[in-house]
Enzyme design. Structure first.
Site, PDB file in Angstrom:
ATOM      1  N   ASN A 137       0.826  -1.225   0.000  1.00 15.68           N
ATOM      2  CA  ASN A 137       0.000   0.000   0.000  1.00 15.68           C
ATOM      3  C   ASN A 137       0.855   1.267   0.000  1.00 15.68           C
ATOM      4  O   ASN A 137       0.510   2.260   0.673  1.00 15.68           O
ATOM      5  CB  ASN A 137      -0.949   0.006   1.200  1.00 15.68           C
TER       6      ASN A 137
ATOM      7  N   ARG B 181      -4.006 -14.148  -0.775  1.00 15.25           N
ATOM      8  CA  ARG B 181      -5.135 -14.358   0.109  1.00 15.25           C
ATOM      9  C   ARG B 181      -6.064 -15.424  -0.469  1.00 15.25           C
ATOM     10  O   ARG B 181      -5.965 -15.774  -1.645  1.00 15.25           O
ATOM     11  CB  ARG B 181      -5.870 -13.037   0.333  1.00 15.25           C
TER      12      ARG B 181
END
Length: 433
Positions: A170, A305
């Site tokens: 991020n 994920r």
């Protein structure tokens, strides 16, 4: 650009299959450890380098934890409470990089810079998603916003709550470094010295975090599972390499960086370019685009994920192409890579469909809409080249309408990245020798 029309052809291409199916199951990746390194690499210099790098990561985490624990022990000794974690927020918005030079010399910018310096981990990095306009860190306060107490960051963290304590995810660390560079440039002499020291420590952190052979994991020190992977997701590799290229050139606001660190930064950025050229996924002998993340040892695409399967990833690949088009235009390796990936995007455009809320509680859906598009799915199967969609239960689907409503509404399953690729390629091709 080859448009897949009419809509019946789109159905046949499996963007919205006539008969939806579960087409696979995501296999979560394992954490990188010494046993995995020994199994993958024969005894020799390469294995020794990897093992030494892994040990350095482990030692860095021990240091980060020890410094925090020492501060908290001192608080407990005097009966004072442990401070709450720092407030969550948008790091990039609270540490803006687009202001004029004079603003970075002012009190507002210096307050942000003081926050950044105070939350730098002992290893040299920063956490993510933090409001940098908040007050500086106080002794005993965690380095990051969740502080191991729960929340979304702990899902699949692999570190018992010690998560993202030092990360490039991020835009973390890269944003903080860029901001510090701007502030120190506006404050020559002693007023900017603390910011220069923090910046240099941060660049050395990025270089220490570099995987042997190039590229970066999502977090460092390593925290396990997919976080240990060679990561392109959220443009991590490209952002790190771009900053290091700028540092390596030594232009403002990086002219203060010592010559040896500039050399090391340029070399790491060059290795990152080589990594991108080596990891462009080949299907039937033809180069396509890139995956989100790769096994750090084998450089084969892996899952992340639960809902992020092994796949070609359009958003990250578009950013990779933009980066490669800024490199040496005379390099034939780059030319071949860019041309192949641009063709892949053109061949996989979806038209006459829109990705929007279908109403009546059905959530976001891919719906027929004449003249709409082009769109690209976020993920494409590496073998078939067809769109795929993952869910939290590890299932992989060939119809986005078949995944859970929560995941369908909570993830960017389609984008317009290929449009930017086509425009950038047109400019790049015109400027080539």
């Amino acid at each position: 650009m080859r448009h897949l029309t009419p809509f019946a052809l789109l159905l046949a291409a499996a963007a919205m299959p006539v008969t939806a199916a579960v087409v696979g199951t995501t296999v979560p990746p394992k954490s990188l450890d010494a046993a995995q390194i020994r199994a993958a690499l024969p005894a020799g210099p390469a294995r020794a380098t990897w093992l030494a790098w892994l040990q350095q990561s482990e030692q860095a985490m021990v240091l980060d934890k020890a410094v925090l624990e020492a501060e908290r022990a001192a608080l407990r000794k005097t009966g004072r409470p442990i401070p709450d974690p720092a407030p969550e927020g948008d790091s990039a918005a609270s540490a803006p990089l687009d202001r004029d030079a004079a603003w970075y010399a002012g009190a507002e910018a210096r307050a942000v810079a003081d926050n950044i310096v105070s939350f730098q981990t002992p290893s040299g990095g920063w956490g993510k998603n933090q409001d940098r306009s908040g007050p500086p860190r106080v002794p005993g306060q965690g380095w990051i916003v969740h502080d191991g107490k729960g929340g979304p960051y702990l899902a699949q963290d692999g570190a018992g709550g010690w998560s993202f304590v030092g990360t490039l995810d991020n835009d973390a660390t890269i944003t903080e470094l860029r901001f510090l560079a701007r502030v120190q440039a506006a404050l020559p002499g002693a007023p900017g010295e603390a910011y220069r020291r923090s910046f240099l420590k941060g660049v050395r952190y990025v270089l220490r975090a570099e995987l042997p052979g190039g590229g970066w994991p999502q977090t460092w020190p390593l925290q396990g599972l997919y976080h240990d992977a060679l990561t392109l997701n959220d443009n991590l590799l490209v952002n790190a390499a771009t900053l290091l290229q700028e540092v390596g050139r030594g232009a403002e606001p990086y002219a203060f960086v010592p010559a040896d660190l500039r050399v090391d930064s340029a070399a790491a950025a060059a290795r990152a370019v080589d990594v991108l050229l080596a990891t462009q996924v080949q299907v039937a002998g033809q180069p396509t685009i890139w995956a989100q993340q790769y096994d750090p040892l084998t450089r084969q695409p892996i899952a992340a994920r639960n809902f992020e399967p092994v796949a070609l990833s359009t958003g990250e690949s578009a950013n990779v192409l933009s980066f490669l088009m800024r490199q040496d235009r005379s390099d034939p390796r780059i030319a071949r890579s860019v041309e192949a990936a641009t063709r892949w995007f053109a061949d996989h455009a979806l038209t006459d469909v829109a990705w929007r809320d279908a109403g009546e509680g059905r959530g976001r859906m891919l719906v027929a809409e004449q003249g709409a598009g082009p769109l690209w799915a976020r993920f494409y199967d590496t073998a078939t080249g067809r769109p795929i969609f993952g869910d939290r239960d590890l299932t992989i689907h060939d119809d986005v309408g078949e995944i859970s409503l929560e995941r369908r509404n909570g993830y960017s399953w389609f984008n317009t990245s290929g449009t930017n690729v086509a425009r950038a390629h047109e400019r790049w091709a015109a400027a080539r020798p």
